[in-house]
Enzyme design. Structure first.
Site, mmCIF file in Angstrom:
data_model
loop_
_atom_site.group_PDB
_atom_site.id
_atom_site.type_symbol
_atom_site.label_atom_id
_atom_site.label_comp_id
_atom_site.label_asym_id
_atom_site.label_seq_id
_atom_site.Cartn_x
_atom_site.Cartn_y
_atom_site.Cartn_z
ATOM 1 N N GLY A 142 -22.032 0.552 80.263
ATOM 2 C CA GLY A 142 -22.913 -0.071 79.273
ATOM 3 C C GLY A 142 -22.864 -1.590 79.378
ATOM 4 N N ARG B 6 -8.041 3.522 84.425
ATOM 5 C CA ARG B 6 -9.172 3.260 83.518
ATOM 6 C C ARG B 6 -9.776 1.914 83.899
ATOM 7 N NH1 ARG B 6 -10.175 4.564 77.376
ATOM 8 N NH2 ARG B 6 -12.240 3.671 77.204
ATOM 9 N N GLU C 167 -16.428 12.995 72.070
ATOM 10 C CA GLU C 167 -16.815 11.949 71.108
ATOM 11 C C GLU C 167 -18.138 11.266 71.504
ATOM 12 O OE1 GLU C 167 -13.522 12.053 72.408
ATOM 13 O OE2 GLU C 167 -12.962 13.175 70.613
ATOM 14 N N ASN C 168 -18.546 11.415 72.762
ATOM 15 C CA ASN C 168 -19.748 10.717 73.238
ATOM 16 C C ASN C 168 -21.051 11.221 72.592
ATOM 17 O OD1 ASN C 168 -18.502 10.153 76.633
ATOM 18 N ND2 ASN C 168 -18.506 8.780 74.872
ATOM 19 N N ARG D 159 -28.629 0.619 78.734
ATOM 20 C CA ARG D 159 -27.321 1.203 79.073
ATOM 21 C C ARG D 159 -27.430 2.279 80.165
ATOM 22 N NH1 ARG D 159 -23.159 0.458 75.816
ATOM 23 N NH2 ARG D 159 -22.392 2.567 76.196
ATOM 24 N N ASP E 153 -15.131 3.627 82.814
ATOM 25 C CA ASP E 153 -15.632 2.895 81.647
ATOM 26 C C ASP E 153 -16.308 1.590 82.073
ATOM 27 O OD1 ASP E 153 -16.103 2.353 79.003
ATOM 28 O OD2 ASP E 153 -14.058 1.726 78.534
ATOM 29 N N GLY E 154 -17.273 1.163 81.267
ATOM 30 C CA GLY E 154 -17.881 -0.147 81.479
ATOM 31 C C GLY E 154 -19.322 -0.124 81.965
HETATM 32 C C1 FPP Z 1 -18.394 4.900 79.912
HETATM 33 O O1 FPP Z 1 -19.057 3.663 79.943
HETATM 34 C C2 FPP Z 1 -19.102 5.852 80.715
HETATM 35 C C3 FPP Z 1 -19.627 7.024 80.254
HETATM 36 C C4 FPP Z 1 -19.545 7.493 78.864
HETATM 37 C C5 FPP Z 1 -20.372 7.911 81.151
HETATM 38 C C6 FPP Z 1 -19.744 8.119 82.484
HETATM 39 C C7 FPP Z 1 -20.789 8.549 83.395
HETATM 40 C C8 FPP Z 1 -20.949 8.096 84.657
HETATM 41 C C9 FPP Z 1 -20.050 7.162 85.359
HETATM 42 C C10 FPP Z 1 -22.082 8.489 85.446
HETATM 43 C C11 FPP Z 1 -22.272 9.895 85.708
HETATM 44 C C12 FPP Z 1 -21.169 10.633 86.338
HETATM 45 C C13 FPP Z 1 -21.419 11.693 87.091
HETATM 46 C C14 FPP Z 1 -20.333 12.592 87.530
HETATM 47 C C15 FPP Z 1 -22.767 12.008 87.510
HETATM 48 P P1 FPP Z 1 -19.588 3.065 78.576
HETATM 49 O O2 FPP Z 1 -20.983 3.524 78.407
HETATM 50 O O3 FPP Z 1 -18.662 3.437 77.465
HETATM 51 O O4 FPP Z 1 -19.524 1.547 78.878
HETATM 52 P P2 FPP Z 1 -19.261 0.385 77.812
HETATM 53 O O5 FPP Z 1 -17.863 0.593 77.308
HETATM 54 O O6 FPP Z 1 -19.397 -0.850 78.636
HETATM 55 O O7 FPP Z 1 -20.292 0.518 76.758
#
Ligand code: FPP
Length: 241
Positions: free
Chosen positions: A22, A187, A66-67, A32, A19-20
């Site tokens: 964005g 996490r 949920e994404n 993002r 996470d993180g």
């Molecule tokens: C959460 O950060 C991250 C995701 C929803 C996507 C995870 C994807 C990757 C780490 C890259 C791709 C992975 C592979 C295996 C190629 P967020 O967008 O929720 O961050 P935020 O909470 O700061 O908005």
């Protein structure tokens, strides 16, 4: 060079909620998706740290059920990132003896991505090193619902006696049926939530919530958390004795 996996007394299976991305991008005034690309580059470093850390199974949460609620631009960008990541990393993963699997419902994913996922699973199926499991369109409740549906179909068709159903039966129907339960769930980004990740499987896991944003999460921090798990485990053993 293929590294052997160090023998340790755990954790054998580490699961990570990455996470993180964005926030990391926003802090730099970038879109993002810039953060997701930086996050994808981190995955290799953590996979490579597993053998020395004694971690045989690594499971990462790349996209949740949920994404899909994110903007169309972000969802399309993530799907394109997954396709590029698989195409780009295939050879390196194989040469590092990494066996890759995917969990999650593939029904909503585009055919090209699913074909690449199938191919990568097949291509690395004989690898005997680290087991990397990537969760895409994964949600724990969705996984349990899909498992129960198939279990009920088997019972209705007479292939399964309902009286024999126990915890082990349900475990066999889950996407993760070939994996041991996670010992440690990490996490990043300071949020202390599980967000529908491996709920059934993590019933006895230890949890670590760290402030680092995923694109800044290093092999050193990963190894430190793994060693911290071992220290906790040993103290527990001492109390028991
Ligand atoms: C959460 O950060 C991250 C995701 C929803 C996507 C995870 C994807 C990757 C780490 C890259 C791709 C992975 C592979 C295996 C190629 P967020 O967008 O929720 O961050 P935020 O909470 O700061 O908005």
């Amino acid at each position: 060079m293929v590294k052997p996996i160090r023998e340790t007394d755990g954790p054998r299976h580490v699961a990570i909620i990455m996470d993180g991305n964005g926030r990391w991008a926003t802090q730099r005034g970038r879109p993002r998706l810039f953060g997701h690309h930086a996050g994808a580059r981190r995955v290799r470093e953590i996979v490579e740290a597993c053998p020395d850390a004694g971690v045989k199974y690594l499971t990462i949460f790349a996209f949740s059920t949920e994404n899909w609620k994110r903007t169309q631009v972000e969802v399309a960008g993530l799907m394109s990132l997954f396709r590029r990541y698989i195409a780009k990393e295939t050879r390196a993963l194989k040469s590092e003896n990494v066996r890759v699997r995917f969990i999650g419902d593939r029904i909503r994913l585009d055919h090209k991505l699913v074909a690449l996922m199938d191919e990568l699973e097949q291509f690395t199926s004989t690898c005997t090193g680290v087991n990397l499991t990537i969760a895409i369109n994964y949600g724990s409740r969705d996984e349990v619902a899909r498992a129960v549906k198939r279990l009920a179909q088997d019972a209705a068709a007479g292939r399964l006696d309902p009286d024999t159903v126990n915890e082990e039966t349900l475990t066999r129907y889950l996407d993760t049926h070939v994996l041991p339960d996670p010992d440690l769930v990490i996490r990043t980004s300071g949020e202390a939530r599980i967000s529908n990740f491996l709920l059934w499987q993590s019933a006895y896991a230890e949890y670590e919530f760290v402030d680092t944003l995923w694109p800044d999460f290093s092999a050193e921090e990963f190894t430190r958390l793994v060693e911290g798990y071992r220290a906790r485990d040993r103290r527990f053993g001492a109390v028991k004795a």
